[in-house]
Design a protein around this motif. Structure first.
Motif, PDB file in Angstrom:
ATOM      1  N   PRO A  23      35.127  34.792  30.544  1.00 24.36           N
ATOM      2  CA  PRO A  23      36.274  35.545  30.771  1.00 24.36           C
ATOM      3  C   PRO A  23      36.284  36.855  30.002  1.00 24.36           C
ATOM      4  CG  PRO A  23      36.920  33.167  30.244  1.00 24.36           C
ATOM      5  CD  PRO A  23      35.413  33.483  29.709  1.00 24.36           C
ATOM      6  N   GLY A  25      38.963  39.376  30.024  1.00 20.36           N
ATOM      7  CA  GLY A  25      40.265  39.763  29.616  1.00 20.36           C
ATOM      8  C   GLY A  25      40.565  40.925  30.495  1.00 20.36           C
ATOM      9  N   VAL A  26      39.761  41.277  31.702  1.00 20.29           N
ATOM     10  CA  VAL A  26      39.872  42.499  32.524  1.00 20.29           C
ATOM     11  C   VAL A  26      40.189  42.154  33.731  1.00 20.29           C
ATOM     12  CG1 VAL A  26      38.885  44.572  32.971  1.00 20.29           C
ATOM     13  CG2 VAL A  26      38.236  43.648  30.665  1.00 20.29           C
ATOM     14  N   ASP A  27      41.129  42.898  34.520  1.00 16.35           N
ATOM     15  CA  ASP A  27      41.452  42.305  35.922  1.00 16.35           C
ATOM     16  C   ASP A  27      40.877  43.559  36.961  1.00 16.35           C
ATOM     17  OD1 ASP A  27      43.278  40.075  35.504  1.00 16.35           O
ATOM     18  OD2 ASP A  27      44.916  41.216  35.034  1.00 16.35           O
ATOM     19  N   GLY A  31      41.446  40.001  40.886  1.00 16.86           N
ATOM     20  CA  GLY A  31      41.773  38.988  39.944  1.00 16.86           C
ATOM     21  C   GLY A  31      40.984  39.301  38.910  1.00 16.86           C
ATOM     22  N   PRO A  32      40.860  38.522  37.810  1.00 16.75           N
ATOM     23  CA  PRO A  32      40.246  38.520  36.363  1.00 16.75           C
ATOM     24  C   PRO A  32      38.570  38.712  36.785  1.00 16.75           C
ATOM     25  CG  PRO A  32      41.874  36.853  36.463  1.00 16.75           C
ATOM     26  CD  PRO A  32      41.836  36.937  37.959  1.00 16.75           C
ATOM     27  N   ARG A  89      29.556  41.386  35.211  1.00 17.15           N
ATOM     28  CA  ARG A  89      30.610  41.455  36.125  1.00 17.15           C
ATOM     29  C   ARG A  89      30.254  42.128  37.442  1.00 17.15           C
ATOM     30  NH1 ARG A  89      34.654  45.689  33.621  1.00 17.15           N
ATOM     31  NH2 ARG A  89      34.103  44.907  31.649  1.00 17.15           N
TER      32      ARG A  89
END
Length: 362
Positions: A23, A25-27, A31-32, A89
């Protein structure tokens, strides 16, 4: 930044590969966002006397790509290194439904992904003596070797320059260090791209990938064949957007101005390029993505100690070339690694060159 999940699960590549969802911690727009770390760890008893027993390797893929190169991992683990690969990502294992594949506003955004991966690997900037919760058995002092392909090579080059002292060495497999139009073409195009990036960062752009590079790899037989490839590595690449292209070109501008990765660097390139305007059989033995002569020149601006190896017969990903040039690329990597990555006190065998010839021929 949210801490990584501590659950390693079997990876799609099968044993000995495992994956860990990170994860960030960035949207994002849906969503995340997450990144995914893949690892292959050799058995400790088999690495007691291995030359790279104190080395951790972090690999980052290129544009419209993900990690699937088992042989590359085996090269490092056979020498005792712990191998990790990061699906960034919106790529590969980290791509979620509804997301824009591969999109990023700035290459510096990947600092979060890389930091999460390094924390999971135990490479943290904590005070001495404080263990990492992700890998408590890892002690400070392990060497970090970065390996990047294409856009991943550009990303890691800029990251290393912004984080001096973190990497012990960096290996760049056909890094995208300059636009295919060259310096003058990039400078002429930049104002238009930057304007579009401000007005419509996720807008559409003309397709420039006609699928010839994928065809070349299919003819060689080095691509995976499963249902994921159509989504994670489409034949004609992901659609590009002005915001993403502006981010990449800003990276090119910084390389052209000169950066310092702060460690020895190996740049592996094909000996030649083929312009991808129509299919040519030469695309199975040349780089049909980048102008390799421009990349070779740009490589001289990334640090004080840069080795450039030009491999005849190699394609854009030199480690996915036909067997003969692929073997030469691995041999060049092996010789360079023994010169610059082996632990202190282990000297390369007499007669081994510390530098790889600038052009390696079949």
């Amino acid at each position: 930044m949210a801490g990584p999940s501590l659950t390693w699960v079997p990876d799609i590549l099968g044993k000995p590969f495992e994956q860990l969802t990170l994860p960030l911690g960035v949207d994002g727009e849906h969503g995340p966002l997450v990144a995914t770390l893949v690892r292959s760890i050799p058995h400790p008893l088999l690495t007691l006397f291995a030359p790279l027993r104190d080395v951790d390797v972090l690999y980052v893929h290129g544009w419209s790509d993900y990690f699937f190169q088992r042989d590359l991992a085996r090269f490092w683990t056979a020498r005792g290194a712990r191998f990790y690969a990061l699906d960034l990502r919106r790529y590969g294992r980290s791509l979620r439904e509804g997301q824009t594949p591969g999109y990023v506003d700035s290459l510096e955004d990947y600092d979060v992904d890389i930091a999460a991966a390094l924390a999971a690997m135990g490479h943290v900037t904590e005070p001495a003596g404080q263990a990492s919760p992700a890998e408590p058995d890892m002690r400070r002092g392990r060497k970090l070797v970065l390996v990047g392909h294409s856009t991943g090579g550009l990303t890691l080059t800029l990251w290393a320059a912004r984080h001096p002292g973190r990497a012990h060495a960096i290996v760049l497999n056909s890094p995208w260090l300059e636009l295919q139009l060259g310096t003058l073409g990039r400078q002429a195009l930049a104002p238009l791209v930057d304007m579009r990036a401000r007005l419509d960062p996720r807008g559409t752009q003309p397709a420039v990938d006609f699928g010839y590079y994928t065809r070349a790899q299919d003819e060689i037989g080095t691509l995976p064949h499963d249902e994921r490839r159509a989504v994670w590595r489409p034949d004609r690449g992901f659609p590009t957007a002005p915001g993403w292209l502006s981010a990449v070109m800003e990276g090119h501008r910084r390389i052209a101005a000169g950066v310092d990765v702060g460690c020895p660097a190996l740049v592996l390139l094909s000996a030649g390029s083929t312009t991808p305007l129509s299919w040519r059989e030469s695309m199975t033995a040349t780089d049909s993505v980048l102008v390799v002569d421009d990349i070779a020149r740009a490589s001289t601006r990334i640090g004080a100690l840069v080795t450039i190896a030009r491999v005849d017969g190699a394609i854009h990903d030199v480690f996915l070339s036909r067997p003969a040039p692929r073997a030469i690329a691995y041999d060049a990597l092996d010789r360079w690694t023994r010169a610059y990555v082996v632990p202190d006190g282990i000297v390369p065998r007499r007669g081994d060159s510390a530098l790889v010839d600038s052009r390696v021929k079949l």
